[in-house]
Motif scaffolding. Structure first.
Motif, PDB file in Angstrom:
ATOM      1  N   LEU A 143       0.832  -1.204   0.000  1.00 22.46           N
ATOM      2  CA  LEU A 143       0.000   0.000   0.000  1.00 22.46           C
ATOM      3  C   LEU A 143       0.868   1.258   0.000  1.00 22.46           C
ATOM      4  CD1 LEU A 143      -2.876   1.065  -0.005  1.00 22.46           C
ATOM      5  CD2 LEU A 143      -2.829   1.009   2.493  1.00 22.46           C
ATOM      6  N   PHE A 144       1.931   1.238   0.764  1.00 22.94           N
ATOM      7  CA  PHE A 144       2.862   2.374   0.797  1.00 22.94           C
ATOM      8  C   PHE A 144       3.490   2.596  -0.578  1.00 22.94           C
ATOM      9  CE2 PHE A 144       7.192   4.044   1.491  1.00 22.94           C
ATOM     10  CZ  PHE A 144       6.853   5.274   2.024  1.00 22.94           C
ATOM     11  N   ILE A 145       3.930   1.506  -1.226  1.00 25.46           N
ATOM     12  CA  ILE A 145       4.516   1.619  -2.561  1.00 25.46           C
ATOM     13  C   ILE A 145       3.464   2.104  -3.554  1.00 25.46           C
ATOM     14  CG2 ILE A 145       5.543   0.318  -4.472  1.00 25.46           C
ATOM     15  CD1 ILE A 145       6.902  -1.449  -2.340  1.00 25.46           C
ATOM     16  N   GLY A 146       2.234   1.627  -3.400  1.00 26.28           N
ATOM     17  CA  GLY A 146       1.152   2.081  -4.270  1.00 26.28           C
ATOM     18  C   GLY A 146       0.885   3.564  -4.116  1.00 26.28           C
ATOM     19  N   ILE A 147       0.939   4.060  -2.887  1.00 26.18           N
ATOM     20  CA  ILE A 147       0.752   5.494  -2.652  1.00 26.18           C
ATOM     21  C   ILE A 147       1.902   6.280  -3.271  1.00 26.18           C
ATOM     22  CG2 ILE A 147       0.688   7.273  -0.860  1.00 26.18           C
ATOM     23  CD1 ILE A 147      -0.895   5.208   0.857  1.00 26.18           C
ATOM     24  N   LEU A 148       3.121   5.756  -3.157  1.00 27.78           N
ATOM     25  CA  LEU A 148       4.253   6.409  -3.818  1.00 27.78           C
ATOM     26  C   LEU A 148       4.061   6.437  -5.330  1.00 27.78           C
ATOM     27  CD1 LEU A 148       7.432   5.062  -1.966  1.00 27.78           C
ATOM     28  CD2 LEU A 148       6.510   7.378  -1.930  1.00 27.78           C
ATOM     29  N   GLY A 149       3.432   5.392  -5.865  1.00 27.25           N
ATOM     30  CA  GLY A 149       3.193   5.310  -7.299  1.00 27.25           C
ATOM     31  C   GLY A 149       2.286   6.400  -7.829  1.00 27.25           C
ATOM     32  N   ILE A 150       1.505   7.008  -6.955  1.00 26.08           N
ATOM     33  CA  ILE A 150       0.669   8.135  -7.376  1.00 26.08           C
ATOM     34  C   ILE A 150       1.557   9.299  -7.810  1.00 26.08           C
ATOM     35  CG2 ILE A 150      -0.985   9.876  -6.570  1.00 26.08           C
ATOM     36  CD1 ILE A 150      -2.046   7.722  -4.618  1.00 26.08           C
ATOM     37  N   PHE A 151       2.691   9.459  -7.154  1.00 33.78           N
ATOM     38  CA  PHE A 151       3.550  10.613  -7.389  1.00 33.78           C
ATOM     39  C   PHE A 151       4.770  10.313  -8.258  1.00 33.78           C
ATOM     40  CE2 PHE A 151       1.562  10.936  -3.195  1.00 33.78           C
ATOM     41  CZ  PHE A 151       0.763  12.041  -3.424  1.00 33.78           C
ATOM     42  N   LEU A 152       5.184   9.052  -8.330  1.00 34.75           N
ATOM     43  CA  LEU A 152       6.359   8.686  -9.122  1.00 34.75           C
ATOM     44  C   LEU A 152       5.922   8.091 -10.457  1.00 34.75           C
ATOM     45  CD1 LEU A 152       8.503   7.078  -6.282  1.00 34.75           C
ATOM     46  CD2 LEU A 152       8.692   9.373  -7.229  1.00 34.75           C
ATOM     47  N   PRO A 153       6.459   8.581 -11.556  1.00 34.93           N
ATOM     48  CA  PRO A 153       5.943   8.205 -12.866  1.00 34.93           C
ATOM     49  C   PRO A 153       6.122   6.738 -13.256  1.00 34.93           C
ATOM     50  CG  PRO A 153       7.850   9.646 -13.080  1.00 34.93           C
ATOM     51  CD  PRO A 153       7.509   9.577 -11.630  1.00 34.93           C
ATOM     52  N   ILE A 154       7.201   6.112 -12.890  1.00 35.15           N
ATOM     53  CA  ILE A 154       7.456   4.752 -13.363  1.00 35.15           C
ATOM     54  C   ILE A 154       6.777   3.709 -12.474  1.00 35.15           C
ATOM     55  CG2 ILE A 154       9.296   3.067 -13.758  1.00 35.15           C
ATOM     56  CD1 ILE A 154      11.046   5.323 -14.641  1.00 35.15           C
ATOM     57  N   LEU A 155       6.482   4.064 -11.257  1.00 35.99           N
ATOM     58  CA  LEU A 155       5.918   3.121 -10.293  1.00 35.99           C
ATOM     59  C   LEU A 155       4.395   3.037 -10.449  1.00 35.99           C
ATOM     60  CD1 LEU A 155       7.133   1.432  -8.013  1.00 35.99           C
ATOM     61  CD2 LEU A 155       6.640   3.296  -6.472  1.00 35.99           C
ATOM     62  N   PRO A 156       3.863   1.854 -10.787  1.00 30.14           N
ATOM     63  CA  PRO A 156       2.409   1.748 -10.941  1.00 30.14           C
ATOM     64  C   PRO A 156       1.709   1.707  -9.581  1.00 30.14           C
ATOM     65  CG  PRO A 156       3.419  -0.379 -11.269  1.00 30.14           C
ATOM     66  CD  PRO A 156       4.542   0.600 -11.069  1.00 30.14           C
ATOM     67  N   THR A 162      -1.948   0.784  -9.165  1.00 34.80           N
ATOM     68  CA  THR A 162      -3.023  -0.207  -9.085  1.00 34.80           C
ATOM     69  C   THR A 162      -2.553  -1.601  -8.679  1.00 34.80           C
ATOM     70  OG1 THR A 162      -4.237   1.056 -10.718  1.00 34.80           O
ATOM     71  CG2 THR A 162      -4.977  -1.186 -10.336  1.00 34.80           C
ATOM     72  N   PRO A 163      -1.493  -2.173  -9.277  1.00 33.26           N
ATOM     73  CA  PRO A 163      -1.097  -3.529  -8.864  1.00 33.26           C
ATOM     74  C   PRO A 163      -0.727  -3.623  -7.382  1.00 33.26           C
ATOM     75  CG  PRO A 163       0.047  -2.913 -10.871  1.00 33.26           C
ATOM     76  CD  PRO A 163      -0.676  -1.699 -10.392  1.00 33.26           C
ATOM     77  N   PHE A 164      -0.105  -2.572  -6.869  1.00 33.57           N
ATOM     78  CA  PHE A 164       0.283  -2.597  -5.463  1.00 33.57           C
ATOM     79  C   PHE A 164      -0.927  -2.467  -4.535  1.00 33.57           C
ATOM     80  CE2 PHE A 164       4.368  -1.421  -7.398  1.00 33.57           C
ATOM     81  CZ  PHE A 164       5.160  -2.426  -6.853  1.00 33.57           C
ATOM     82  N   VAL A 165      -1.905  -1.670  -4.930  1.00 30.81           N
ATOM     83  CA  VAL A 165      -3.124  -1.553  -4.119  1.00 30.81           C
ATOM     84  C   VAL A 165      -3.907  -2.865  -4.151  1.00 30.81           C
ATOM     85  CG1 VAL A 165      -5.310  -0.325  -3.869  1.00 30.81           C
ATOM     86  CG2 VAL A 165      -3.239   0.948  -4.367  1.00 30.81           C
ATOM     87  N   LEU A 166      -3.954  -3.515  -5.317  1.00 32.64           N
ATOM     88  CA  LEU A 166      -4.620  -4.820  -5.401  1.00 32.64           C
ATOM     89  C   LEU A 166      -3.881  -5.869  -4.571  1.00 32.64           C
ATOM     90  CD1 LEU A 166      -5.596  -4.945  -9.174  1.00 32.64           C
ATOM     91  CD2 LEU A 166      -7.124  -4.640  -7.224  1.00 32.64           C
ATOM     92  N   LEU A 167      -2.551  -5.838  -4.586  1.00 36.14           N
ATOM     93  CA  LEU A 167      -1.767  -6.752  -3.755  1.00 36.14           C
ATOM     94  C   LEU A 167      -2.056  -6.491  -2.279  1.00 36.14           C
ATOM     95  CD1 LEU A 167       0.454  -8.885  -3.306  1.00 36.14           C
ATOM     96  CD2 LEU A 167       2.122  -7.023  -3.448  1.00 36.14           C
ATOM     97  N   ALA A 168      -2.116  -5.222  -1.896  1.00 35.85           N
ATOM     98  CA  ALA A 168      -2.432  -4.873  -0.509  1.00 35.85           C
ATOM     99  C   ALA A 168      -3.814  -5.391  -0.126  1.00 35.85           C
ATOM    100  CB  ALA A 168      -2.349  -3.365  -0.307  1.00 35.85           C
ATOM    101  N   ALA A 169      -4.781  -5.243  -1.025  1.00 39.61           N
ATOM    102  CA  ALA A 169      -6.137  -5.728  -0.745  1.00 39.61           C
ATOM    103  C   ALA A 169      -6.138  -7.239  -0.538  1.00 39.61           C
ATOM    104  CB  ALA A 169      -7.081  -5.349  -1.887  1.00 39.61           C
TER     105      ALA A 169
END
Length: 147
Positions: A39-52, A54-61
């Motif tokens: 979830l933390f990586i997914g939140i970072l992905g909102i601001f960092l262009p290369i980091l997706p 959605t996959p991280f939020v789905l993994l967190a779920a």
């Protein structure tokens, strides 16, 4: 009003069906750790262009569904992420609106990164990543929102 109530009751019932806590406390703790990290990586992905994101939020779920009723419920009740996660868990698809939003955000993110980077090698790598991610999003199944 009653249809909205029925919809929320159906979603609450589905949330219960998606939740399958693991028997072992150690494994639940491991799932929780991975879920919080994802979830933390997914939140970072909102601001960092290369980091997706959605996959991280789905993994967190998925991890929260096996580790914590509280975090799982929070994520599924989130106003933005909740419907997307529910759609994926229930139908293994995304809505057309989510796809359009993903295309827009990816275009802005990668476009600005390509303009900022000075090295042609990095620019070509970003273009290649953009094509790969666009293809991945394009291949996701879309469910008709009226059904």
């Amino acid at each position: 009003m009653s249809t909205e109530f029925n919809k929320s009751m159906n979603q609450a019932q589905t949330n219960i069906n998606l939740l399958q806590l693991h028997d072992s406390p150690v494994v639940r703790w491991l799932y929780l750790s991975i879920g919080v990290t994802a979830l933390f990586i997914g939140i970072l992905g909102i601001f960092l262009p290369i980091l997706p994101t959605t996959p991280f939020v789905l993994l967190a779920a998925g991890c929260f569904a096996r580790s914590s009723e509280r975090f799982h419920g929070y994520l599924l009740s989130h106003r933005i992420a909740g419907p997307i996660i529910y759609e994926w868990c229930e139908y293994r698809s995304v809505t057309r609106q989510v796809k359009r939003w993903a295309y827009l955000v990816m275009s802005l993110s990668f476009g600005s990164s390509i303009l900022i980077v000075s090295s042609w090698g990095l620019k070509s790598m970003l273009v290649l990543l953009t094509v790969i991610l666009f293809t991945f999003i394009w291949r996701l199944p879309v469910r008709d929102e009226n059904k």
